[in-house]
Scaffold this motif. Structure first.
Motif, PDB file in Angstrom:
ATOM      1  N   ASN A 143      36.808 -65.384 -20.466  1.00  0.00           N
ATOM      2  CA  ASN A 143      36.314 -66.217 -19.379  1.00  0.00           C
ATOM      3  C   ASN A 143      34.968 -65.685 -18.872  1.00  0.00           C
ATOM      4  N   SER A 144      34.378 -66.388 -17.945  1.00  0.00           N
ATOM      5  CA  SER A 144      33.028 -66.029 -17.493  1.00  0.00           C
ATOM      6  C   SER A 144      33.010 -64.694 -16.751  1.00  0.00           C
ATOM      7  N   GLU A 145      34.083 -64.352 -16.060  1.00  0.00           N
ATOM      8  CA  GLU A 145      34.144 -63.068 -15.351  1.00  0.00           C
ATOM      9  C   GLU A 145      34.130 -61.902 -16.354  1.00  0.00           C
ATOM     10  N   GLU A 146      34.867 -62.037 -17.429  1.00  0.00           N
ATOM     11  CA  GLU A 146      34.873 -60.995 -18.466  1.00  0.00           C
ATOM     12  C   GLU A 146      33.507 -60.882 -19.119  1.00  0.00           C
ATOM     13  N   ASN A 147      32.872 -62.011 -19.372  1.00  0.00           N
ATOM     14  CA  ASN A 147      31.528 -61.994 -19.963  1.00  0.00           C
ATOM     15  C   ASN A 147      30.526 -61.309 -19.038  1.00  0.00           C
ATOM     16  N   LYS A 148      30.617 -61.582 -17.732  1.00  0.00           N
ATOM     17  CA  LYS A 148      29.730 -60.946 -16.756  1.00  0.00           C
ATOM     18  C   LYS A 148      29.959 -59.432 -16.729  1.00  0.00           C
ATOM     19  N   TYR A 190      27.272 -56.623 -17.776  1.00  0.00           N
ATOM     20  CA  TYR A 190      26.903 -55.569 -16.820  1.00  0.00           C
ATOM     21  C   TYR A 190      26.984 -54.193 -17.476  1.00  0.00           C
TER      22      TYR A 190
END
Length: 65
Positions: A2-7, A11
């Motif tokens: 998901n986008s949180e994991e990608n962010k 990082y």
């Protein structure tokens, strides 16, 4: 992913491109390694960690990218 994991991955990858990250990791590993594997007291272990940290800071550019 998901986008949180990608962010989060982006990082961490950005941090791995900075010399200060490697400097901190070098200090930590030297400190822990000489304290428990070398049998030094904390002062001597911190001095060894500072030496490794200084070498990394001297040898690596500010941006490793």
């Amino acid at each position: 992913m998901n986008s949180e994991e990608n962010k989060l991955i982006a990082y961490f990858l950005d941090r791995m491109g900075e010399a200060s990250t490697w400097q901190g990791l070098g200090f930590f590993l030297a400190l822990v390694g000489v304290k428990w594997m070398g049998g030094m007291d904390w002062g001597a272990a911190a001095a060894a960690g500072g030496l490794v940290s200084g070498l990394i800071k001297t040898l690596l550019p500010d941006s490793v990218k």
